[in-house]
Design a protein around this motif. Structure first.
Motif, PDB file in Angstrom:
ATOM      1  N   THR A  24       0.792  -1.227   0.000  1.00 50.65           N
ATOM      2  CA  THR A  24       0.000   0.000   0.000  1.00 50.65           C
ATOM      3  C   THR A  24       0.826   1.278   0.000  1.00 50.65           C
ATOM      4  O   THR A  24       0.253   2.359   0.009  1.00 50.65           O
ATOM      5  CB  THR A  24      -0.920   0.027   1.230  1.00 50.65           C
ATOM      6  N   CYS A  25       2.130   1.202  -0.018  1.00 49.45           N
ATOM      7  CA  CYS A  25       2.949   2.411   0.105  1.00 49.45           C
ATOM      8  C   CYS A  25       2.779   3.342  -1.089  1.00 49.45           C
ATOM      9  O   CYS A  25       2.893   4.558  -0.944  1.00 49.45           O
ATOM     10  CB  CYS A  25       4.417   2.050   0.314  1.00 49.45           C
ATOM     11  N   TRP A  26       2.472   2.830  -2.251  1.00 45.54           N
ATOM     12  CA  TRP A  26       2.343   3.651  -3.451  1.00 45.54           C
ATOM     13  C   TRP A  26       0.905   4.039  -3.743  1.00 45.54           C
ATOM     14  O   TRP A  26       0.631   4.789  -4.673  1.00 45.54           O
ATOM     15  CB  TRP A  26       2.922   2.905  -4.651  1.00 45.54           C
ATOM     16  N   MET A  27      -0.066   3.526  -2.957  1.00 49.38           N
ATOM     17  CA  MET A  27      -1.479   3.790  -3.231  1.00 49.38           C
ATOM     18  C   MET A  27      -1.895   5.167  -2.744  1.00 49.38           C
ATOM     19  O   MET A  27      -1.388   5.673  -1.751  1.00 49.38           O
ATOM     20  CB  MET A  27      -2.359   2.745  -2.545  1.00 49.38           C
ATOM     21  N   ASN A  28      -2.842   5.747  -3.419  1.00 51.15           N
ATOM     22  CA  ASN A  28      -3.419   7.017  -2.998  1.00 51.15           C
ATOM     23  C   ASN A  28      -4.572   6.716  -2.048  1.00 51.15           C
ATOM     24  O   ASN A  28      -5.589   6.147  -2.468  1.00 51.15           O
ATOM     25  CB  ASN A  28      -3.922   7.797  -4.219  1.00 51.15           C
ATOM     26  N   PRO A  29      -4.456   7.044  -0.757  1.00 55.54           N
ATOM     27  CA  PRO A  29      -5.502   6.673   0.198  1.00 55.54           C
ATOM     28  C   PRO A  29      -6.839   7.349  -0.074  1.00 55.54           C
ATOM     29  O   PRO A  29      -7.887   6.860   0.357  1.00 55.54           O
ATOM     30  CB  PRO A  29      -4.927   7.096   1.547  1.00 55.54           C
ATOM     31  N   ALA A  30      -6.844   8.469  -0.796  1.00 58.66           N
ATOM     32  CA  ALA A  30      -8.100   9.152  -1.094  1.00 58.66           C
ATOM     33  C   ALA A  30      -8.923   8.393  -2.135  1.00 58.66           C
ATOM     34  O   ALA A  30     -10.155   8.429  -2.108  1.00 58.66           O
ATOM     35  CB  ALA A  30      -7.810  10.563  -1.594  1.00 58.66           C
ATOM     36  N   LYS A  31      -8.236   7.687  -3.045  1.00 57.71           N
ATOM     37  CA  LYS A  31      -8.951   7.001  -4.125  1.00 57.71           C
ATOM     38  C   LYS A  31      -9.277   5.549  -3.806  1.00 57.71           C
ATOM     39  O   LYS A  31     -10.342   5.059  -4.146  1.00 57.71           O
ATOM     40  CB  LYS A  31      -8.114   7.059  -5.405  1.00 57.71           C
ATOM     41  N   THR A  32      -8.324   4.834  -3.196  1.00 55.37           N
ATOM     42  CA  THR A  32      -8.515   3.404  -2.989  1.00 55.37           C
ATOM     43  C   THR A  32      -8.340   3.052  -1.513  1.00 55.37           C
ATOM     44  O   THR A  32      -7.658   3.740  -0.768  1.00 55.37           O
ATOM     45  CB  THR A  32      -7.487   2.587  -3.799  1.00 55.37           C
ATOM     46  N   THR A  33      -8.970   1.953  -1.133  1.00 60.49           N
ATOM     47  CA  THR A  33      -8.785   1.437   0.222  1.00 60.49           C
ATOM     48  C   THR A  33      -7.707   0.365   0.191  1.00 60.49           C
ATOM     49  O   THR A  33      -7.458  -0.248  -0.848  1.00 60.49           O
ATOM     50  CB  THR A  33     -10.095   0.831   0.765  1.00 60.49           C
ATOM     51  N   ALA A  34      -7.093   0.145   1.326  1.00 61.22           N
ATOM     52  CA  ALA A  34      -6.046  -0.873   1.413  1.00 61.22           C
ATOM     53  C   ALA A  34      -6.669  -2.257   1.228  1.00 61.22           C
ATOM     54  O   ALA A  34      -7.799  -2.503   1.663  1.00 61.22           O
ATOM     55  CB  ALA A  34      -5.351  -0.789   2.763  1.00 61.22           C
ATOM     56  N   PRO A  35      -5.946  -3.165   0.578  1.00 59.19           N
ATOM     57  CA  PRO A  35      -6.506  -4.498   0.367  1.00 59.19           C
ATOM     58  C   PRO A  35      -6.638  -5.277   1.676  1.00 59.19           C
ATOM     59  O   PRO A  35      -5.983  -4.972   2.673  1.00 59.19           O
ATOM     60  CB  PRO A  35      -5.511  -5.165  -0.572  1.00 59.19           C
ATOM     61  N   LYS A  54      -2.592   1.265  11.355  1.00 59.42           N
ATOM     62  CA  LYS A  54      -4.005   1.610  11.499  1.00 59.42           C
ATOM     63  C   LYS A  54      -4.804   1.045  10.329  1.00 59.42           C
ATOM     64  O   LYS A  54      -4.327   1.025   9.194  1.00 59.42           O
ATOM     65  CB  LYS A  54      -4.189   3.126  11.533  1.00 59.42           C
ATOM     66  N   GLY A  55      -6.014   0.592  10.613  1.00 53.91           N
ATOM     67  CA  GLY A  55      -6.924   0.158   9.561  1.00 53.91           C
ATOM     68  C   GLY A  55      -6.551  -1.134   8.878  1.00 53.91           C
ATOM     69  O   GLY A  55      -6.964  -1.371   7.741  1.00 53.91           O
ATOM     70  N   LEU A  56      -5.791  -1.988   9.535  1.00 57.63           N
ATOM     71  CA  LEU A  56      -5.383  -3.268   8.946  1.00 57.63           C
ATOM     72  C   LEU A  56      -6.581  -4.213   8.955  1.00 57.63           C
ATOM     73  O   LEU A  56      -7.172  -4.472   9.997  1.00 57.63           O
ATOM     74  CB  LEU A  56      -4.228  -3.860   9.762  1.00 57.63           C
TER      75      LEU A  56
END
Length: 136
Positions: A24-35, A54-56
């Motif tokens: 998730t380090c490269w993901m944009n938290p505003a657009k996608t949720t963590a897998p 957080k949010g795992l």
């Protein structure tokens, strides 16, 4: 899900946190949720991990009590496979993981003992009387 015990290798909370951080380090938290981390096995607590992310969100067959408390305490979710089927029926946005299959004790004994540069663990720690008789 009906696998042998060998194929349901346990995985530690620190390994899950490390892999999900890389994912998730490269993901944009505003657009996608963590897998959601999906483990066919048991999730174990790891005291070496000082802070759970957080949010795992983790789906597994079993959680140890302390691992469940730490995940939920950090604002995450501990899911069962029934709950996962309701959330992601197609498996989209999930990340399948497993523990080390070769991490069991029995694999340390595989190979030929006494071979040069061999790191095989003998089944008996002491050779007993044969050392005293000068056999070795």
């Amino acid at each position: 899900l009906l696998e042998s015990r060998e194929n349901r290798a346990p995985i530690s909370l620190s390994r899950i946190a490390t892999c999900m951080r890389r994912k998730t380090c490269w993901m944009n938290p505003a657009k996608t949720t963590a897998p959601i981390a999906v483990i066919v096995g048991e999730v174990l607590d790891d005291i070496r991990l000082s802070k759970v992310p957080k949010g795992l969100r983790v789906c597994a067959l079993r959680f140890t009590r302390s691992a469940r408390e730490r995940i939920v305490g950090a604002g995450g979710d501990c899911l069962t496979f029934d709950q996962l089927a309701m959330i992601a029926p197609t498996g989209k946005n999930t990340f399948l993981m497993r523990g080390r299959k070769k991490g069991e004790e029995k694999y340390k004994h595989f190979g030929a003992a006494g071979v040069p540069n061999g790191h095989v663990k003998p089944y008996v720690s002491s050779r007993g009387a044969e050392v005293g008789r000068g056999k070795r």
